[in-house]
Design a protein around this motif. Structure first.
Motif, short mmCIF file in Angstrom:
data_model
loop_
_atom_site.label_atom_id
_atom_site.label_comp_id
_atom_site.label_asym_id
_atom_site.label_seq_id
_atom_site.Cartn_x
_atom_site.Cartn_y
_atom_site.Cartn_z
N ASN A 133 53.29 44.25 50.63
CA ASN A 133 52.30 43.37 51.27
C ASN A 133 51.48 44.08 52.33
N GLU A 134 51.27 45.37 52.16
CA GLU A 134 50.37 46.10 53.05
C GLU A 134 49.01 46.15 52.38
N ARG A 135 47.97 46.05 53.15
CA ARG A 135 46.63 46.06 52.58
C ARG A 135 46.28 47.47 52.11
N GLU A 136 45.77 47.53 50.87
CA GLU A 136 45.25 48.79 50.35
C GLU A 136 43.74 48.78 50.54
N THR A 137 43.22 49.83 51.12
CA THR A 137 41.78 49.87 51.31
C THR A 137 41.14 50.52 50.09
N SER A 138 40.02 49.99 49.70
CA SER A 138 39.30 50.50 48.54
C SER A 138 37.93 50.97 48.98
N GLU A 139 37.43 52.01 48.33
CA GLU A 139 36.10 52.49 48.69
C GLU A 139 35.01 51.62 48.06
N PHE A 140 35.41 50.67 47.22
CA PHE A 140 34.45 49.83 46.51
C PHE A 140 34.38 48.43 47.10
N GLU A 141 33.16 47.91 47.13
CA GLU A 141 32.97 46.50 47.49
C GLU A 141 33.06 45.68 46.21
N GLU A 142 33.57 44.46 46.34
CA GLU A 142 33.74 43.60 45.17
C GLU A 142 32.91 42.35 45.34
N LYS A 143 32.38 41.85 44.23
CA LYS A 143 31.63 40.60 44.27
C LYS A 143 31.96 39.81 43.01
N MET A 144 32.46 38.60 43.21
CA MET A 144 32.76 37.75 42.07
C MET A 144 31.50 36.97 41.73
N ILE A 145 31.03 37.10 40.50
CA ILE A 145 29.78 36.46 40.09
C ILE A 145 30.04 35.05 39.57
N SER A 146 31.00 34.91 38.65
CA SER A 146 31.23 33.58 38.09
C SER A 146 32.66 33.45 37.60
N VAL A 147 33.09 32.19 37.50
CA VAL A 147 34.37 31.84 36.90
C VAL A 147 34.08 30.77 35.87
N ASN A 148 34.40 31.06 34.61
CA ASN A 148 34.22 30.08 33.53
C ASN A 148 35.55 29.44 33.22
N ARG A 149 35.51 28.13 32.95
CA ARG A 149 36.74 27.41 32.59
C ARG A 149 36.63 26.90 31.17
N THR A 150 37.66 27.11 30.38
CA THR A 150 37.71 26.56 29.03
C THR A 150 38.95 25.70 28.92
N ARG A 160 45.48 18.62 28.30
CA ARG A 160 44.59 19.79 28.24
C ARG A 160 45.23 20.98 28.93
N ARG A 161 44.94 22.15 28.37
CA ARG A 161 45.37 23.40 29.02
C ARG A 161 44.11 24.20 29.31
N PHE A 162 44.01 24.67 30.54
CA PHE A 162 42.82 25.38 30.98
C PHE A 162 43.08 26.88 31.02
N ARG A 163 42.04 27.63 30.71
CA ARG A 163 42.04 29.09 30.87
C ARG A 163 40.75 29.46 31.60
N PHE A 164 40.80 30.58 32.30
CA PHE A 164 39.66 30.98 33.13
C PHE A 164 39.23 32.40 32.80
N ALA A 165 37.92 32.63 32.90
CA ALA A 165 37.35 33.97 32.74
C ALA A 165 36.53 34.27 33.99
N ALA A 166 36.82 35.39 34.63
CA ALA A 166 36.13 35.78 35.87
C ALA A 166 35.28 37.02 35.62
N LEU A 167 34.04 37.00 36.12
CA LEU A 167 33.13 38.14 36.05
C LEU A 167 33.04 38.76 37.45
N VAL A 168 33.46 40.02 37.57
CA VAL A 168 33.50 40.70 38.86
C VAL A 168 32.71 42.00 38.77
N ILE A 169 31.93 42.28 39.82
CA ILE A 169 31.17 43.52 39.94
C ILE A 169 31.74 44.29 41.13
#
Length: 164
Positions: free
Chosen positions: A7-24, A32-41
């Motif tokens: 549980n120590e934070r790992e630093t990354s040289e990259f910035e992250e941005k979540m664009i969208s989360v789709n639910r099906t 109903r059972r849900f599943r999710f798809a996430a688009l990350v840059i």
């Protein structure tokens, strides 16, 4: 930032941005059972950018998978004076995205997905237009296609065998 087993934070040289989360949803006998798809840059704002789509039964797991896939799918974008070297049209399934270089001080004039990708790649001046489907995942694929095919003047000269 992610957490390791202690549980120590790992630093990354990259910035992250979540664009969208789709639910099906799929309907079973119990409901109903849900599943999710996430688009990350992810990007370092210095010419390197990656995109990933993660799918899972829970949103946080989908986001983590997308980050891991984005790290594997990194590309290097040629950035000259804060913009791209030339016009290009990227294609991804039914989406097309036109990317044009812009003069200093213009900023990034683009939709949500091309803007996010350009900013994380370190591009500060850019004009873009989404053509065809506006589906965010397809637009992301189209932008990446365009950025992958960019070449600097030196690269083109080397391919032709000439000098500059």
């Amino acid at each position: 930032m992610t957490f390791n087993r202690r549980n120590e934070r790992e630093t990354s040289e990259f910035e992250e941005k979540m664009i969208s989360v789709n639910r099906t949803a799929k309907t079973y006998q119990g409901g109903r059972r849900f599943r999710f798809a996430a688009l990350v840059i992810i990007g370092d704002r210095n010419g390197r950018v990656g995109m990933g789509i993660g799918k899972a039964k829970e949103v946080p797991v989908a986001i983590e998978k997308a980050k891991a896939i984005a790290r594997k799918n990194m590309i290097t974008v040629p950035v000259e004076n804060g913009t791209i070297p030339h016009d290009i049209v990227g294609e991804g399934t039914t989406s097309r995205v036109m990317l044009k270089p812009a003069g200093p001080g213009t900023g990034v004039i683009a939709g949500i997905v091309p803007r996010s990708i350009a900013e994380l790649a370190g591009i500060t001046n850019l004009l873009s237009k989404e053509l065809g489907s506006r589906n965010q995942i397809n637009v992301a694929y189209a932008v990446f296609d365009g950025l992958k095919r960019l070449r600097t003047a030196k690269q083109v000269a080397a391919l032709k065998g000439g000098e500059q």
